[in-house]
Design an enzyme around this catalytic site. Structure first.
Site, short mmCIF file in Angstrom:
data_model
loop_
_atom_site.label_atom_id
_atom_site.label_comp_id
_atom_site.label_asym_id
_atom_site.label_seq_id
_atom_site.Cartn_x
_atom_site.Cartn_y
_atom_site.Cartn_z
N SER A 28 -42.57 113.54 38.55
CA SER A 28 -42.19 112.95 39.59
C SER A 28 -42.81 112.84 40.81
O SER A 28 -42.66 112.08 41.76
CB SER A 28 -40.87 113.76 39.99
OG SER A 28 -41.15 115.10 40.19
N HIS A 38 -40.17 108.09 34.35
CA HIS A 38 -39.70 109.08 35.22
C HIS A 38 -38.25 108.96 35.14
O HIS A 38 -37.38 108.15 35.48
CB HIS A 38 -40.16 108.95 36.90
CG HIS A 38 -39.26 109.93 37.74
ND1 HIS A 38 -39.11 109.65 38.91
CD2 HIS A 38 -39.15 111.24 37.59
CE1 HIS A 38 -38.83 110.61 39.42
NE2 HIS A 38 -38.45 111.78 38.63
N GLU A 60 -37.84 105.29 36.27
CA GLU A 60 -39.00 104.28 36.96
C GLU A 60 -40.15 104.36 35.98
O GLU A 60 -40.67 105.62 35.24
CB GLU A 60 -39.11 105.36 38.03
CG GLU A 60 -38.48 105.40 39.23
CD GLU A 60 -38.86 106.10 40.34
OE1 GLU A 60 -38.27 105.92 41.50
OE2 GLU A 60 -39.62 107.29 40.26
N ASN A 116 -38.24 108.82 45.19
CA ASN A 116 -38.63 110.11 45.77
C ASN A 116 -39.25 109.59 47.22
O ASN A 116 -39.06 110.43 48.33
CB ASN A 116 -39.61 110.77 44.97
CG ASN A 116 -38.94 111.99 44.38
OD1 ASN A 116 -37.69 112.20 44.60
ND2 ASN A 116 -39.65 112.27 43.11
#
Lengths: 248, 272
Positions: free
Chosen positions: B106, B127, B139, B177
């Site tokens: 991540s 991800h 992702e 993120n």
């Protein structure tokens, strides 16, 4: 429906329309004027367009975020035209309430509110009294929003307030990422909705709020806080200028 | 998280092989998965037959060489670049040349993880989000040397697992993120500037913003140390981009051991 009181609204078209509807639904007579936004459309039929403030107006709302010069002009006009004791609720997401209060002769009746398109229909509204605001005005503003079926959060008077600052910064970050080709706008929206349970994708949000409104909030934060972190993503500025996606 | 990914694969009727360096860690993860599945059966979310089928699809191994026949390997080990690089170097020697080697990182660079691998073009980011068997998003991250074939294979794998893949370039934080950083960063600044309290910011986010949880409630849930580490990593990886600058409030809470729900105290208190 018996109309006892009226609300006078001025400001950005989309906000006048949004808050006008809320006031109308709460039983107020709705009068006022609006600056045309990027999408030109007529105000709804319940809205009485007039530059005369009715004597029955107990509340006025000044809802300009984009052009500070117009906001100042509107506030001065409203302050002079409103009956004594009428409240002046003014969007303070791009200009702090204390600065706005310094522009008018009766600052004790001015209270800042978080007015950003699409936020009007939500369960809660942020209110930021200026140091000049009277205690009585604060209590009456809270009662007004209770009648509009809203909860109130009273916060300190700061540009950007709480949710507009957070949401506009999320949108800005999404525009930086899209502009740098990290992902497509559609994938960014999908990722934020599915990965973090956001109620809306940031680009969808920007479309709904208006890129020009988001830019106005970020410009105000940049000006007020003087920090590099609030600089506007080139793609956001591009859209705010009415442009489409870059063709390659 | 590897167990959750294996569970997601088994739910999509794929066979999964779980590897861990120690037998204890492997048994702990698989034991938790068995308990979760048993709970789902008790709650009526899974039939006993289906739960048996899912469990029969997941096998475990303590030998990396057993991964040789796998068409895709998804790594979900500790977020340590050197450890990941070493694992991928070993995997590239074990797995078939057409197998994709995916990392669930991540916060680390997929390109950096792939460096030193003899065939970096088949290293790709996948991800997943926690809990991996429930969250739909994956992702798919394209490293500098990832081939279009590996990218398409990773996307196809995610879709076959019933997930919604989104494509992202290998940049710090990828999409989620990164774009979520201001939600926490601005909330911390608002708190630090004394605009209002954490409770009020959360209430505003929920009732005015329609968010399911406010930023402080979320930080407590994620773990304040984890959230702080991600922000710090973003800040460092971008050579000090001010938008990702961590906040002292978070750092002090980490120093004080107030990490959120897991320590029973964070921005809120959680009585035992």
């Amino acid at each position: 429906m018996a109309y006892e009181q009226s609300v006078y609204l001025t400001g950005d078209h989309e906000l006048v329309e949004e808050f006008g509807l809320l006031c109308y639904q709460a039983g107020y007579r709705v009068t006022g004027t609006a600056h045309p936004g990027p999408v030109r459309r007529k105000l709804p039929v319940f809205f009485r367009k007039s530059t005369l403030v009715p004597r029955s107006a107990t509340v006025a709302m000044e809802l300009t975020n984009v052009r500070t010069d117009l906001k100042r002009k509107n506030l001065k006009f409203l302050d002079g035209a409103l009956p004594k004791g009428a409240l002046l609720l003014s969007s303070s997401v791009t200009v702090a309430a204390h600065e706005q209060a310094s522009w008018i002769a009766h600052p004790e009746r001015l209270i800042g509110i978080a007015a950003l398109p699409t936020f009007g229909g939500r369960k809660l509204i942020e209110m930021a009294p200026a140091p000049q605001t009277g205690k009585d005005a604060l209590a009456r503003s809270q009662a007004f929003f209770t009648r509009l079926n809203k909860e109130v959060a009273v916060i300190q008077d700061r540009v950007g307030m709480v949710l507009p600052r957070m949401v506009c910064m999320v949108i800005n970050e999404a525009c930086f990422a899209a502009g740098e080709n990290v992902a497509t706008p559609a994938d960014i929206d999908t990722a934020m909705k599915l990965g973090t349970n956001y109620p809306s994708g940031p680009i969808e949000w920007a479309n709904a709020i208006g890129f020009h409104q988001v830019t106005a909030v970020l410009e105000a934060l940049y000006r007020d806080l003087g920090e590099e972190r609030y600089r506007i993503a080139p793609l956001l500025r591009h859209f705010a200028g009415g442009n489409r996606w870059w063709e390659t | 998280m590897g167990t959750g990914i294996a569970y997601a694969a088994a739910l999509a009727s794929m066979d999964a092989l779980l590897y861990d360096v120690t037998a204890e860690a492997l048994e702990r993860g698989f034991g938790k998965l068995r308990a979760d599945i048993r709970q789902s059966v008790e709650k009526g979310k899974l039939s006993p037959e289906r739960s048996e089928e899912i469990l029969s699809r997941i096998r475990t191994t303590g030998a990396l060489a057993d991964l040789a026949p796998c068409g895709a390997v998804i790594e979900a080990i500790v977020e340590d670049l050197a450890v990941k690089q070493e694992l991928f170097r070993t995997l590239s020697g074990i797995c078939a040349s057409d197998a994709i080697l995916a990392t669930n990182t991540s916060s680390l660079s997929v390109t950096a993880i792939a460096s030193g691998v003899s065939s970096p073009e088949r290293v790709v980011g996948m991800h997943f989000f926690n809990p991996a068997h429930i969250m739909k998003l994956v992702e798919i991250v394209e490293g500098h040397q990832t081939s279009p074939d590996a990218l398409a294979a990773a996307r196809g794998l995610a879709e076959a697992m019933g997930k919604k893949p989104v494509m992202a370039k290998d940049t710090p934080g990828f999409i989620v993120n990164r774009v979520a950083r201001p939600f926490y960063g601005e909330a911390l600044r608002l708190l630090g500037e004394g605009v209002t309290t954490a409770e009020e910011i959360d209430r505003i986010a929920r009732l005015e913003g329609n968010f399911k949880m406010g930023p402080f409630e979320l930080m407590d849930l994620i773990g304040i140390d984890i959230n702080f580490a991600v922000t710090k990593s973003m800040y460092e990886q971008t050579f000090g981009e001010p938008r990702y600058r961590p906040h002292i409030i978070q750092q002090q809470m980490v120093h004080a051991g107030l990490l959120g729900r897991k320590t029973k105290r964070g921005f809120y208190s959680y009585p035992p």
